[in-house]
Scaffold this active site. Structure first.
Site, PDB file in Angstrom:
ATOM      1  N   HIS A 158      33.628  30.636  35.294  1.00 53.73           N
ATOM      2  CA  HIS A 158      33.784  32.049  34.937  1.00 53.73           C
ATOM      3  C   HIS A 158      34.719  32.746  35.918  1.00 53.73           C
ATOM      4  O   HIS A 158      35.627  33.484  35.511  1.00 53.73           O
ATOM      5  CB  HIS A 158      32.412  32.729  34.933  1.00 53.73           C
ATOM      6  CG  HIS A 158      32.480  34.204  34.703  1.00 53.73           C
ATOM      7  ND1 HIS A 158      32.161  34.788  33.497  1.00 53.73           N
ATOM      8  CD2 HIS A 158      32.838  35.219  35.523  1.00 53.73           C
ATOM      9  CE1 HIS A 158      32.321  36.104  33.586  1.00 53.73           C
ATOM     10  NE2 HIS A 158      32.730  36.380  34.813  1.00 53.73           N
ATOM     11  N   GLU A 159      34.479  32.522  37.199  1.00 50.96           N
ATOM     12  CA  GLU A 159      35.310  33.167  38.213  1.00 50.96           C
ATOM     13  C   GLU A 159      36.769  32.730  38.088  1.00 50.96           C
ATOM     14  O   GLU A 159      37.688  33.545  38.190  1.00 50.96           O
ATOM     15  CB  GLU A 159      34.782  32.832  39.614  1.00 50.96           C
ATOM     16  CG  GLU A 159      33.390  33.330  39.895  1.00 50.96           C
ATOM     17  CD  GLU A 159      33.280  34.838  39.824  1.00 50.96           C
ATOM     18  OE1 GLU A 159      34.308  35.521  39.992  1.00 50.96           O
ATOM     19  OE2 GLU A 159      32.171  35.337  39.592  1.00 50.96           O
TER      20      GLU A 159
ATOM     21  N   HIS B   8      38.683  34.502  35.423  1.00 53.16           N
ATOM     22  CA  HIS B   8      39.281  35.799  35.776  1.00 53.16           C
ATOM     23  C   HIS B   8      40.663  35.609  36.401  1.00 53.16           C
ATOM     24  O   HIS B   8      41.559  36.429  36.218  1.00 53.16           O
ATOM     25  CB  HIS B   8      38.378  36.543  36.753  1.00 53.16           C
ATOM     26  CG  HIS B   8      37.227  37.250  36.099  1.00 53.16           C
ATOM     27  ND1 HIS B   8      37.401  38.204  35.130  1.00 53.16           N
ATOM     28  CD2 HIS B   8      35.883  37.134  36.279  1.00 53.16           C
ATOM     29  CE1 HIS B   8      36.216  38.662  34.734  1.00 53.16           C
ATOM     30  NE2 HIS B   8      35.285  38.015  35.412  1.00 53.16           N
TER      31      HIS B   8
ATOM     32  N   GLU C 222      35.049  40.437  30.944  1.00 53.12           N
ATOM     33  CA  GLU C 222      33.881  39.618  31.256  1.00 53.12           C
ATOM     34  C   GLU C 222      33.615  38.611  30.134  1.00 53.12           C
ATOM     35  O   GLU C 222      33.315  37.445  30.384  1.00 53.12           O
ATOM     36  CB  GLU C 222      32.649  40.506  31.451  1.00 53.12           C
ATOM     37  CG  GLU C 222      32.715  41.416  32.659  1.00 53.12           C
ATOM     38  CD  GLU C 222      32.742  40.650  33.966  1.00 53.12           C
ATOM     39  OE1 GLU C 222      32.577  39.411  33.947  1.00 53.12           O
ATOM     40  OE2 GLU C 222      32.938  41.286  35.006  1.00 53.12           O
TER      41      GLU C 222
END
Length: 256
Positions: free
Chosen positions: A130-131, A134, A189
């Site tokens: 997920h990070e 970004h 997100e």
């Protein structure tokens, strides 16, 4: 200065509890002065500033040595993923008890001891996915550019000279705080969640690890323990994010 928790809640934004620290030193100040000297900030400048900021963070937090069990565990987990989507990544563990993790535009990924203590290997990989999402989606670069431009505008107004090159130490500190505590939009997100799901699926990991990681964070967040930032903050809430992953996995035939 004490920076806000970066939580993963975006998985990268739990602005609530951490004591990860950063200080506006001359190195970062010089980088900022070079970076905001023009109205247009290049990706290369943003990457350079990210690298400087992470360097400051690393200097102020206890880092697990290569022979430390935490560092060895992380190295094992990410051994196949030193480069993702063409971005070279560097990983380190902060020996800090907070439940947190973050990634920056230069490809630095930092995982906190507290997060490693409660997550399985697969769940940690899901959170890092997920990070990294970004970073790949340019969310971190856009956030930094926005922060720098705002800082430059404030400086110009304060000086009355119209120049963007005069940046005070306090402004450097304020920029670092913004960068580490900034929240991403609901859409960003969701896209980072989707990136992590696709990353897990492509590499033949269980996509359900993303759902269970959200569920663990949701439980901690609602338990009043105070050790989880707002990662999962409010947009969207962690329970909904976990359910979205489960629904997608069923649709893809990856779970019942």
């Amino acid at each position: 200065m004490n920076c806000k928790s970066i939580i993963l809640a975006a998985l990268v934004s739990f602005p609530l509890l951490t004591t990860a620290q950063s200080s506006g030193t001359s190195g970062l100040l010089q980088a900022l002065m070079q970076g905001v000297g023009s109205a247009t900030l290049s990706d290369a400048q943003v990457v350079k500033l990210s690298r400087e900021a992470v360097k400051e963070m690393d200097a102020k937090n206890p880092i697990a040595a290569p022979n430390d069990p935490y560092a060895q565990r992380l190295s094992r987990i990410v051994s196949r993923h030193r480069t993702v989507s063409g971005i070279p990544l560097n990983y380190k563990v902060y020996k800090v008890a907070d439940v947190n993790a973050f990634a920056t535009a230069d490809g630095s990924v930092r995982v906190f001891k507290g997060l490693m203590d409660i997550m399985t290997d697969s769940e940690l990989l899901a959170i890092m996915g997920h990070e990294i999402g970004h970073v790949v989606n340019r969310d971190t670069r856009d956030a930094m550019k926005s922060a720098l431009r705002r800082s430059a505008v404030r400086t110009a107004l304060a000086s009355g000279s119209g120049t963007l090159s005069r940046i005070s130490q306090s402004q450097v500190a304020g920029f670092a705080d913004y960068m580490l505590g900034a929240k991403f939009s609901r859409n960003q997100e969701t896209e980072a969640d989707d990136y992590s799901y696709g990353f897990l699926k492509r590499n033949r990991y269980s996509v359900m690890a993303l759902a269970t990681s959200f569920e663990k964070l949701a439980k901690l967040s609602g338990g009043g323990g105070g050790k989880v930032a707002s990662l999962l903050s409010d947009h969207p809430d962690s329970a909904s994010r976990a359910q979205r992953v489960r629904d997608r996995a069923r649709k893809d035939g990856l779970t019942r």
